[in-house]
Design an enzyme around this catalytic site. Structure first.
Site, mmCIF file in Angstrom:
data_model
loop_
_atom_site.group_PDB
_atom_site.id
_atom_site.type_symbol
_atom_site.label_atom_id
_atom_site.label_comp_id
_atom_site.label_asym_id
_atom_site.label_seq_id
_atom_site.Cartn_x
_atom_site.Cartn_y
_atom_site.Cartn_z
ATOM 1 N NE ARG A 31 9.634 6.149 2.513
ATOM 2 C CZ ARG A 31 8.327 6.037 2.306
ATOM 3 N NH1 ARG A 31 7.614 7.110 1.999
ATOM 4 N NH2 ARG A 31 7.743 4.872 2.390
ATOM 5 C CE LYS B 185 8.936 -2.332 10.207
ATOM 6 N NZ LYS B 185 7.920 -1.883 9.237
HETATM 7 N N1 BES Z 1 10.958 -2.286 5.803
HETATM 8 C C1 BES Z 1 9.671 -1.717 5.745
HETATM 9 C C2 BES Z 1 8.841 -2.267 4.573
HETATM 10 C C3 BES Z 1 8.402 -3.688 4.722
HETATM 11 C C4 BES Z 1 7.225 -3.973 5.376
HETATM 12 C C5 BES Z 1 9.132 -4.711 4.161
HETATM 13 C C6 BES Z 1 6.809 -5.283 5.498
HETATM 14 C C7 BES Z 1 8.724 -6.020 4.272
HETATM 15 C C8 BES Z 1 7.558 -6.309 4.936
HETATM 16 C C9 BES Z 1 9.772 -0.222 5.577
HETATM 17 O O1 BES Z 1 10.841 0.380 6.213
HETATM 18 C C10 BES Z 1 8.535 0.367 6.167
HETATM 19 O O2 BES Z 1 8.355 0.217 7.333
HETATM 20 N N2 BES Z 1 7.731 1.001 5.331
HETATM 21 C C11 BES Z 1 6.508 1.587 5.773
HETATM 22 C C12 BES Z 1 6.399 2.947 5.166
HETATM 23 C C13 BES Z 1 5.300 3.800 5.768
HETATM 24 C C14 BES Z 1 5.624 4.108 7.212
HETATM 25 C C15 BES Z 1 5.178 5.072 4.959
HETATM 26 C C16 BES Z 1 5.368 0.690 5.295
HETATM 27 O O3 BES Z 1 5.446 0.122 4.213
HETATM 28 O O4 BES Z 1 4.418 0.540 6.057
HETATM 29 MN MN MN Z 2 10.472 0.764 8.234
#
Ligand code: BES
Ligand code: MN
Ligand code: ZN
Length: 497
Positions: A350, A276
């Site tokens: 997921r 990230k």
């Molecule tokens: N934990 C994150 C989702 C999230 C993002 C929660 C910002 C709270 C604030 C999750 O694991 C994630 O990174 N999801 C990705 C999925 C994508 C890579 C398909 C997302 O939402 O960008």
């Molecule tokens: Mn994630």
């Protein structure tokens, strides 16, 4: 906090501060407001005439040493339009006043409901008082670590003794539910170095012992023996081993199928090799908020003594980059046997839910609800105002919608269509874990759907609502504890689907 209950006029309450309510007014009318006006030496009339106070939502009129009143301070809270008064009006009003110095500098306070005699109002008021004043002081030192809220006792009061038992029951319920939500906030606010999967498991075991439910922990070996390859694939990048928490509350008849709750417990989500951006990455200590809601709901259900069997399943892991971490393109075999091509290691929630949902089959559940901070895309659907939900059973989704309506933890149902299912198909494996940017929240749901059993299932994506960005009446800035009120409501009214 000590709770008392009383019947009688507001003027007879001897607490340092007395709180009363009014809806919007154009002038001082009705017995109750006239009494206050007289006690305040016409002060209420003057505030209304000057436009300083009209009972609008968020307004607080403060009267010092009202004549003929036993209290030293009377606070009149505005509830807004009489047509729109609902339980949440009381939750909001009490949330706001819970940080007001006229209350926090008092040692004892009373809340007088006057003409408002609805049980739901009593419960919501008790919730708002606790929820609004929440602050995590554990990490402060010196003077800053001291709680400047001096309040130690609250009396809830009605004009007469008639509805006192209803008041008491509702306030106790509100207190237990709000404390559950505070627990969820506290867990979600805890930094990842103090809430590793192992420490999290230890906390859950302490809570289980204290509140009377079972808690079994699977360590990394037991997780491997269960062939939870999707969970292990996420965990393998970290030096901290994963844990799988199994909570069982047996409030129902022996043999009754349980309702299972599954919560995402990523104690820190760096994104893994698909790292990230560093901006706001610290917020990812909260990527276990879904599991905090599940654990806190089980605690709350046990404290309320719900007549229902409940199972809580929490896959807990970090998602870290390292030489051992899953690489984009790797393929993992889930517990169910389905193969998953890891397109993006940041779509880890997921994966761990896939194995947990499959594990739910071990309990032959009558329904399963999962809660997860799953997709950032929720922010573009409902913003911070509510959580998208989806699932395979309209009756279950409608129950969650009804629970949301009752608790003001809002949800909105999204569809899953074959187009979304197609997004999650892999060229070389059964599934991909990321199907691109389109309909991110739904696509994640379409992925999870592959791992459910023959039972009604609903998924609540709390990725946006788990963190309050600026602070609202009863939700101070920070972890919101979203889900505890909603799930507790759904479970409290549970009937076979
Ligand atoms: N934990 C994150 C989702 C999230 C993002 C929660 C910002 C709270 C604030 C999750 O694991 C994630 O990174 N999801 C990705 C999925 C994508 C890579 C398909 C997302 O939402 O960008
Ligand atoms: Mn994630
Ligand atoms: Zn995540």
């Amino acid at each position: 906090m000590k709770y008392d209950f009383a019947g009688g006029p507001a003027g007879s309450l001897t607490d340092d501060t007395v709180i009363c309510f009014t809806t919007e007014i154009k002038n001082v009318a009705g017995k109750f407001l006239k009494e206050i006006d007289v006690a305040a030496g016409g002060g209420l009339t003057r505030l209304v005439e000057s436009g300083e106070f009209s009972g609008k939502e968020g307004e607080i009129a403060s009267f010092v040493s009202p004549a003929e009143f036993a209290t030293g301070r009377l606070l009149l809270l505005g509830l807004g339009s009489p047509k729109k008064v609902a339980a949440d009006s009381f939750r909001r009003a009490m949330g706001l006043v819970s940080r007001y110095k006229g209350l926090t500098k008092a040692q004892t306070a009373a809340v007088h409901f006057g003409e408002f005699t609805d049980r739901d109002y009593f419960q919501a008021a008790a919730e708002g008082l606790l929820l609004g004043s929440f602050r995590l002081l554990d990490y402060k030192t010196g003077e800053a670590a001291e709680n400047d809220n001096r309040l130690t006792s609250v009396t809830f009061a009605l004009p007469d003794k008639k509805r006192l038992r209803a008041l008491q029951g509702a306030v106790e319920r509100g207190q237990i539910i709000a404390e559950g939500q505070l627990l969820a906030r506290r867990l979600a606010s805890t930094p990842a170095n103090d809430l590793t999967p192992r420490k999290y498991a230890g906390k859950a075991q302490q809570l289980a012992k204290k509140f009377g439910f079972k808690c079994k922990i699977l360590d990394e070996k037991a997780i491997a023996a269960e062939k939870m390859g999707a969970l292990l694939g996420v965990a393998q990048g970290s030096v901290e081993p994963p844990r799988f928490l199994i909570l069982e509350y047996d409030g129902g008849k022996a043999g009754q199928k349980p309702v299972a709750l599954v919560g995402k417990g990523v104690t820190f989500d760096s994104g893994g090799i698909s790292l990230k951006p560093s901006l706001n990455m610290h917020e990812m200590k909260q990527d276990m908020a879904g599991s905090a809601a599940v654990l806190s709901t089980v605690v709350t259900a046990a404290r309320l003594g719900l007549k229902l069997n409940i199972v809580g399943l929490i896959p807990a892991t970090e998602n870290m980059p390292s030489g051992k971490a899953t690489k984009p393109g790797d393929i993992h075999v889930s517990r169910k046997g389905k193969t998953i091509e890891i397109i993006n290691t940041d779509a880890e929630g997921r994966l761990i839910l896939a194995d947990a949902l499959d594990y739910a089959n071990e309990f032959d559940p009558q329904a399963v609800i999962d809660v997860a901070t799953l997709t950032g895309a929720t922010l573009y659907i409902l913003g911070y105002a509510g959580a998208p939900i989806l699932g395979n059973n309209n009756k279950l989704l409608e129950r969650i919608e009804a629970g949301a309506e009752a608790t003001s933890e809002r949800v909105w149902t999204l569809p899953i269509w074959n187009d979304h299912r197609d997004q999650m198909k892999s060229n070389i494996a059964d599934l991909v874990n990321s199907g691109g940017r389109a309909a991110g929240t739904i696509a994640a749901g379409a992925f999870l759907e592959n791992f459910i059993g023959d039972w009604p299932w609903a998924h609540i994506d709390i990725a946006a609502v788990d963190l309050e960005p600026s602070g609202k009446a009863y939700v101070p800035k920070g972890a919101s504890g979203f889900g505890v009120r909603l799930l507790t409501e759904v479970l409290s009214n549970w009937k076979r689907l």
